[in-house]
Motif scaffolding. Structure first.
Motif: not given
Length: 330
Positions: A175-178, A198-199, A311-314
């Motif tokens: 899992l990545f966040i961009a 959230f790992g 971002a936290g919610i997603a």
């Protein structure tokens, strides 16, 4: 009988061959035997002894490889309390100490930070201001990683969980966040903190029109930046496409999405969650690279959410969907 004197013979080119290869005649100030040379050396000595110039030279050395300067007692104390990686601490000579400066020096000594004493002129030169309160901290430059390194590490973690429980495999799914166009370092710091909570395997930033991991971002992350890898890429669209070639899916968080967060159908797969800025959202090319656009259901009285909140919610929604899938599989 008097005769008219003709032109006298000068040296002309008579000694030209002797001078060949010797170069131009040195300036008077460069000839050690000339009085101009002694005058030049005396002027240089006076210049070196000027305290303002000496302070400037020391300040230039201090700032030559500096990534960021943290200035002022409150800012420096907060940075040291949150373990912002630092290189040197400058303290003004004859500083009037208070509780903050005593704690600053205590923490700096405990972590082995170099503590340098500087006069007022030097401190002003380093800070480009007189409002430093006698305390300046030089932060270390954040070390970014390559996207390739992050992807390989995530793949290895997932392969290591082969044969483990469904819950363990869900936790190891990459899992990545961009971030696309998020320019506020405090927002970036909060996203890094949520990613760690959230790992997520890492955060991806474009090199242009994006915040960097500065001391401000590090402080907001509450130390999460120390163990959350961040990659910077030249082109975010190409980075998403490169991850898709490795088996990843991508969802973009934006208003008017075709599904709500956590319900895109890609949550249990290797995933990239893409967020845009609060004002402009995701850019057109990045949006087109996403497999799905999802949105957060919010009140009509609120136009949009802060990037770090979104971002936290997603990320929570992805985590929840993965845990539910794991429970159903067991």
């Amino acid at each position: 009988m008097a005769t008219k004197k003709g032109p006298t013979k000068g040296s002309g080119g008579k000694h030209r061959n002797k001078l060949r290869g010797h170069g131009p005649t040195p300036k008077a100030e460069d000839r050690v035997y000339h009085k101009a040379y002694a005058a030049k050396k005396a002027a240089e000595k006076r210049k070196r002894s000027d305290p303002r110039l000496a302070a400037r030279r020391r300040a230039d050395r201090f700032m030559s490889d500096s990534n960021e300067l943290i200035i002022g007692r409150n800012a420096v104390l907060e940075a040291l309390r949150t373990n912002v990686p630092s290189k040197e601490l400058y303290v003004a000579s004859r500083l009037e100490h208070d509780d903050r400066t005593r704690e600053i020096i205590k923490i700096a000594a405990a972590i082995g930070l170099s503590i340098m004493e500087a006069d007022r002129l030097e401190m002003d030169r380093i800070a480009h201001s007189g409002n430093h309160q006698g305390i300046i901290l030089k932060a270390q430059q954040f070390r970014y990683e390559t996207l390739e390194a992050l992807a390989k590490r995530a793949d290895m973690k997932m392969k290591a969980m082969k044969g483990a429980s469904a819950k363990a495999r869900a936790n190891a799914t990459p899992l990545f966040i961009a971030l696309d166009g998020v320019t506020d370092p405090q927002n970036l710091g909060a996203v890094i903190r949520s990613a760690a909570a959230f790992g997520a395997n890492g955060v991806i930033l474009p090199e242009r029109r994006s915040a960097s991991v500065t001391a401000a971002a590090w402080k907001v992350s509450a130390g999460a930046a120390a163990h959350m890898p961040v990659a910077r890429v030249v082109n975010l669209t190409k980075a998403i496409e490169a991850l898709k070639e490795r088996g990843y899916y991508s969802i973009g968080l934006d208003g008017g999405g075709s599904a709500q967060v956590g319900e895109s159908g890609f949550e249990t797969d290797p995933l990239v969650v893409v967020l845009g800025s609060e004002g402009k959202g995701i850019s057109r090319l990045v949006r087109e690279a996403c497999d799905s656009i999802v949105s957060i259901p919010i009140s009509s009285s609120v136009e949009s959410l802060n990037a770090s909140v979104a971002a936290g919610i997603a990320l929570y929604s992805v985590k929840k969907a993965r845990m539910l899938s794991a429970e159903n599989a067991e």
